[in-house]
Design an enzyme around this catalytic site. Structure first.
Site, PDB file in Angstrom:
ATOM      1  N   LYS A 184     -12.152   9.790 -13.095  1.00  0.00           N
ATOM      2  CA  LYS A 184     -12.725   9.337 -11.821  1.00  0.00           C
ATOM      3  C   LYS A 184     -11.768   9.788 -10.716  1.00  0.00           C
ATOM      4  O   LYS A 184     -10.698   9.216 -10.532  1.00  0.00           O
ATOM      5  CB  LYS A 184     -12.874   7.814 -11.794  1.00  0.00           C
ATOM      6  CG  LYS A 184     -13.744   7.377 -10.631  1.00  0.00           C
ATOM      7  CD  LYS A 184     -13.304   6.119  -9.951  1.00  0.00           C
ATOM      8  CE  LYS A 184     -12.180   6.246  -9.009  1.00  0.00           C
ATOM      9  NZ  LYS A 184     -12.396   7.101  -7.828  1.00  0.00           N
ATOM     10  N   GLU A 260       1.079   5.359 -13.020  1.00  0.00           N
ATOM     11  CA  GLU A 260       1.977   6.077 -12.108  1.00  0.00           C
ATOM     12  C   GLU A 260       1.675   5.518 -10.729  1.00  0.00           C
ATOM     13  O   GLU A 260       0.638   5.824 -10.138  1.00  0.00           O
ATOM     14  CB  GLU A 260       1.687   7.582 -12.150  1.00  0.00           C
ATOM     15  CG  GLU A 260       1.956   8.235 -13.485  1.00  0.00           C
ATOM     16  CD  GLU A 260       3.443   8.447 -13.757  1.00  0.00           C
ATOM     17  OE1 GLU A 260       4.257   8.293 -12.829  1.00  0.00           O
ATOM     18  OE2 GLU A 260       3.788   8.758 -14.905  1.00  0.00           O
ATOM     19  N   CYS A 294       4.263  10.242  -3.677  1.00  0.00           N
ATOM     20  CA  CYS A 294       4.874   9.020  -4.208  1.00  0.00           C
ATOM     21  C   CYS A 294       6.393   9.187  -4.330  1.00  0.00           C
ATOM     22  O   CYS A 294       7.127   8.211  -4.359  1.00  0.00           O
ATOM     23  CB  CYS A 294       4.269   8.700  -5.553  1.00  0.00           C
ATOM     24  SG  CYS A 294       4.366  10.097  -6.666  1.00  0.00           S
ATOM     25  N   GLU A 391       5.818   1.511   1.432  1.00  0.00           N
ATOM     26  CA  GLU A 391       5.679   2.968   1.370  1.00  0.00           C
ATOM     27  C   GLU A 391       4.938   3.439   2.622  1.00  0.00           C
ATOM     28  O   GLU A 391       3.802   3.030   2.872  1.00  0.00           O
ATOM     29  CB  GLU A 391       4.830   3.236   0.121  1.00  0.00           C
ATOM     30  CG  GLU A 391       4.799   4.619  -0.364  1.00  0.00           C
ATOM     31  CD  GLU A 391       3.905   4.733  -1.610  1.00  0.00           C
ATOM     32  OE1 GLU A 391       2.996   3.902  -1.841  1.00  0.00           O
ATOM     33  OE2 GLU A 391       4.120   5.689  -2.358  1.00  0.00           O
TER      34      GLU A 391
HETATM   35  N1  LIG Z   1       3.636   7.602  -9.303  1.00  0.00           N
HETATM   36  C1  LIG Z   1       2.856   8.663  -9.134  1.00  0.00           C
HETATM   37  O1  LIG Z   1       2.902   9.619  -9.916  1.00  0.00           O
HETATM   38  C2  LIG Z   1       1.909   8.737  -7.981  1.00  0.00           C
HETATM   39  C3  LIG Z   1       1.292   9.949  -7.703  1.00  0.00           C
HETATM   40  C4  LIG Z   1       0.416  10.019  -6.625  1.00  0.00           C
HETATM   41  C5  LIG Z   1       0.162   8.884  -5.860  1.00  0.00           C
HETATM   42  N2  LIG Z   1       0.772   7.724  -6.162  1.00  0.00           N
HETATM   43  C6  LIG Z   1       0.539   6.535  -5.346  1.00  0.00           C
HETATM   44  O2  LIG Z   1      -0.839   6.457  -4.991  1.00  0.00           O
HETATM   45  C7  LIG Z   1      -0.987   5.831  -3.740  1.00  0.00           C
HETATM   46  C8  LIG Z   1      -1.874   6.672  -2.853  1.00  0.00           C
HETATM   47  O3  LIG Z   1      -3.031   6.976  -3.512  1.00  0.00           O
HETATM   48  P1  LIG Z   1      -4.412   6.216  -3.229  1.00  0.00           P
HETATM   49  O4  LIG Z   1      -4.467   5.698  -1.848  1.00  0.00           O
HETATM   50  O5  LIG Z   1      -5.500   7.114  -3.697  1.00  0.00           O
HETATM   51  O6  LIG Z   1      -4.281   4.971  -4.192  1.00  0.00           O
HETATM   52  P2  LIG Z   1      -5.412   3.922  -4.578  1.00  0.00           P
HETATM   53  O7  LIG Z   1      -4.766   2.973  -5.516  1.00  0.00           O
HETATM   54  O8  LIG Z   1      -6.100   3.386  -3.402  1.00  0.00           O
HETATM   55  O9  LIG Z   1      -6.492   4.809  -5.348  1.00  0.00           O
HETATM   56  C9  LIG Z   1      -6.165   5.514  -6.514  1.00  0.00           C
HETATM   57  C10 LIG Z   1      -7.414   5.676  -7.334  1.00  0.00           C
HETATM   58  O10 LIG Z   1      -7.858   4.391  -7.744  1.00  0.00           O
HETATM   59  C11 LIG Z   1      -9.225   4.242  -7.414  1.00  0.00           C
HETATM   60  N3  LIG Z   1      -9.505   2.835  -7.218  1.00  0.00           N
HETATM   61  C12 LIG Z   1      -9.324   2.100  -6.095  1.00  0.00           C
HETATM   62  N4  LIG Z   1      -9.713   0.823  -6.336  1.00  0.00           N
HETATM   63  C13 LIG Z   1     -10.138   0.776  -7.613  1.00  0.00           C
HETATM   64  C14 LIG Z   1     -10.649  -0.250  -8.448  1.00  0.00           C
HETATM   65  N5  LIG Z   1     -10.814  -1.488  -8.014  1.00  0.00           N
HETATM   66  N6  LIG Z   1     -10.995   0.044  -9.714  1.00  0.00           N
HETATM   67  C15 LIG Z   1     -10.835   1.306 -10.193  1.00  0.00           C
HETATM   68  N7  LIG Z   1     -10.344   2.321  -9.449  1.00  0.00           N
HETATM   69  C16 LIG Z   1     -10.000   2.059  -8.184  1.00  0.00           C
HETATM   70  C17 LIG Z   1      -9.394   5.115  -6.185  1.00  0.00           C
HETATM   71  O11 LIG Z   1     -10.754   5.408  -5.971  1.00  0.00           O
HETATM   72  C18 LIG Z   1      -8.578   6.314  -6.579  1.00  0.00           C
HETATM   73  O12 LIG Z   1      -9.303   7.128  -7.457  1.00  0.00           O
HETATM   74  C19 LIG Z   1       0.420   5.705  -3.195  1.00  0.00           C
HETATM   75  O13 LIG Z   1       0.868   4.404  -3.392  1.00  0.00           O
HETATM   76  C20 LIG Z   1       1.217   6.670  -4.043  1.00  0.00           C
HETATM   77  O14 LIG Z   1       2.570   6.386  -4.129  1.00  0.00           O
HETATM   78  C21 LIG Z   1       1.640   7.618  -7.196  1.00  0.00           C
HETATM   79  O1  LIG Z   2       2.568  11.735  -5.323  1.00  0.00           O
HETATM   80  C1  LIG Z   2       3.173  11.730  -6.342  1.00  0.00           C
HETATM   81  C2  LIG Z   2       3.247  12.872  -7.300  1.00  0.00           C
HETATM   82  C3  LIG Z   2       4.245  13.828  -6.803  1.00  0.00           C
HETATM   83  C4  LIG Z   2       4.628  14.863  -7.808  1.00  0.00           C
HETATM   84  O2  LIG Z   2       4.155  14.905  -8.937  1.00  0.00           O
HETATM   85  O3  LIG Z   2       5.464  15.655  -7.423  1.00  0.00           O
END
Ligand SMILES: NC(=O)c1ccc[n+]([C@@H]2O[C@H](COP(=O)([O-])OP(=O)(O)OC[C@H]3O[C@@H](n4cnc5c(N)ncnc54)[C@H](O)[C@@H]3O)[C@@H](O)[C@H]2O)c1
Ligand SMILES: O=CCCC(=O)O
Length: 486
Positions: A184, A260, A294, A391
């Site tokens: 998804k 993640e 992230c 963040e």
């Molecule tokens: N640690 C990592 O590797 C990593 C990598 C990329 C992004 N991030 C984190 O992601 C965040 C930004 O991404 P975002 O805004 O898309 O995050 P988000 O949590 O809002 O959304 C992530 C995914 O979850 C889905 N989602 C949202 N609510 C949901 C629910 N109730 N049930 C199922 N799925 C749901 C979204 O549609 C999307 O596909 C930041 O906090 C960033 O640090 C972490």
């Molecule tokens: O946003 C987080 C992922 C970043 C990365 O994989 O380098």
């Protein structure tokens, strides 16, 4: 195939559901819009998956599971390798598409294509190295055979900030391990993974092995999957809040879960650091992906004796970034993903400034359409400022000072998150001592970009559970079976 222009590309990208290997057209079903962050205009309308679609995709994943798991690893590897090479041929199209739907400047998108496709090549190489072990039992009464088996059907939920790489970092190891997968994508950026699905289909992926389900109703669509005992794993990348809520649901079904999540990376500059290298590292750690990573450095803890020089140089370098539409060849900093993200950045900057932070660069939102925010440097950020705890996910560097190493470590660890941390020092003993003391899954020493397909990527504390990439990444999709032999 050569690269396409914007309208040709958008017309050619699938907007239907990729369900069990077939394209299911929107037909009478609802669609949802994908916006261009540079203008706010609608780029495309995409079929909106419903819970029934997700269940059909799971049926297909279960039906395909046994054959895919039994497919020789070499064949699974060759398929991933073919997809890697096909994407590499269409690198310009993927880069443009990501810039269009996510906003980042084209050079950032090109880097993501290189990074994201590399997971396919890396895991094509790992597919043929899934090993077990065979040992005598210590009591001499038998032998221990340990084998690895694919976990089974998996659900991947991905974020918008790296529309390709966050998908391939899950899809490639899952398929390499012999698992089937439903993905998804984020509703902001579904097009990239739909194009990826098209390439998998062209490469001959068997029906049911992969489904891509864009939806505007994430919870409704994924909820029933998480309750279905046929699903064996959830792998999620996104915010900590959503990750926590999903982990609770997954916990009820005792699903294997990898998370993640968010970060709040400290960037520590000691007084013995090569300051020019630290500034270059800081710019990379802050502005890679427009600050929407992230791993992005969120808090800059700088030794007071070198702080003014560091901040002056950092300000100069960040001032050279040119804000504009990601498709403009002169742009080095694209817009943020959406209005909400822009509001968050504005709020966090205003809060810091109200508390006494000094704006050294930026801090003012440009007029006009699109979700733009300029490169910004804040110095003297007070301890109470929200930006030190939350963040920011934008191009804002928040700087504070410290006097001793212990103070720097305590400040760096003063967060619920633990994904990446960065330190700059010329002293090797200090680098290792501080790396040990930092509460994070990843430490960058004298470098501002840590991501590498060959390294285990992941966090501790509220930044998640599990590792992606490296030799560890495929383990997340494998079960260990012990066969006791007489
Ligand atoms: N640690 C990592 O590797 C990593 C990598 C990329 C992004 N991030 C984190 O992601 C965040 C930004 O991404 P975002 O805004 O898309 O995050 P988000 O949590 O809002 O959304 C992530 C995914 O979850 C889905 N989602 C949202 N609510 C949901 C629910 N109730 N049930 C199922 N799925 C749901 C979204 O549609 C999307 O596909 C930041 O906090 C960033 O640090 C972490
Ligand atoms: O946003 C987080 C992922 C970043 C990365 O994989 O380098």
């Amino acid at each position: 195939m050569g690269s396409m222009d914007t309208s040709e590309l958008i017309r050619s990208v699938p907007t239907d559901l990729f369900l069990g290997g077939e394209w299911v057209p929107s037909g009478n079903r609802a669609t949802f819009p994908v916006h261009d962050p540079a203008t706010g205009d609608v780029l495309a309308e995409v079929a909106d998956a419903a819970p029934e679609d997700a269940m059909r995709a799971l049926d297909a994943a279960v039906a395909a599971g046994r054959d895919w798991a039994a497919t020789p690893p070499r064949e699974r590897a060759e398929l991933l390798r073919t997809v890697w090479s096909k994407i590499s041929e269409r690198a310009d199209d993927f880069a443009l598409l990501m810039t269009l739907e996510m906003g980042k400047a084209l050079p950032e998108s090109r880097s993501e294509v290189a990074y994201g496709t590399e997971f396919l090549r890396w895991f094509s190489e790992e597919a043929v190295r899934i090993a077990g072990r065979y040992t005598p039992a210590p009591a001499g009464n038998g032998r221990i055979l340990v084998t690895k088996q694919p976990v089974g059907p998996c659900l991947a939920i991905t974020p918008w900030n790296f529309p390709l790489a966050m998908g391939t970092r899950k899809i490639a190891p899952a398929l390499a391990a012999g698992c089937t997968m439903l993905v998804k994508p984020a509703s902001e950026t579904p097009l990239t993974l739909l194009l990826l699905a098209q390439i998998f289909a062209e490469a001959g992926l068997p029906a049911g092995v992969l489904s891509v389900l864009p939806t505007s109703r994430a919870g409704d669509v994924t909820g029933p999957l998480l309750e279905d005992p046929r699903l064996r794993k959830l792998t999620f990348t996104g915010s900590t809040a959503v990750g926590r809520a999903l982990a609770e649901k997954a916990g009820r079904s005792l699903l294997r879960t990898s998370l993640e999540l968010g970060g709040n990376a400290p960037f520590v500059v000691f007084d013995d650091a090569d300051l020019d290298a630290a500034v270059e590292g800081a710019v990379a750690a802050k502005l890679r992906n427009g600050g929407e990573a992230c791993t992005a450095a969120n808090r800059f803890h700088v030794a007071n004796s070198v702080r003014e020089e560091f901040v002056t140089k950092l300000t100069e370098r960040m001032a050279s970034y040119r804000l504009g539409p990601g498709t403009d060849p002169d742009t080095t900093l694209g817009p943020l993903i959406n209005e909400n993200q822009k509001k968050t950045v504005i709020e966090l900057v205003e809060d810091a400034v109200a508390g006494g932070a000094r704006v050294r660069l930026g801090g003012e939102t440009p007029e006009g359409p699109g979700w733009f925010y300029p490169a910004t440097v804040l110095d003297d950020v007070p301890r109470s400022a929200r930006i030190l705890r939350e963040e920011v996910f934008g191009p804002v560097a928040a700087v504070t000072g410290f006097d001793t190493e212990d103070e720097a470590i305590a400040a760096a660890n003063d967060t619920e998150y633990g994904l990446a941390a960065y330190i700059f020092t010329r002293d090797l003993d200090r680098a290792l001592r501080v790396s040990d003391a930092l509460e994070s899954g990843i430490v960058g020493v004298n470098r501002g970009v840590v991501s590498d397909v060959a390294a285990p990527f992941g966090g501790i504390k509220s930044s998640g559970v599990g590792r992606e990439g490296g030799t560890e990444g495929i383990e997340e999709y494998l079960e260990t079976k012990y066969i006791a032999l007489r």
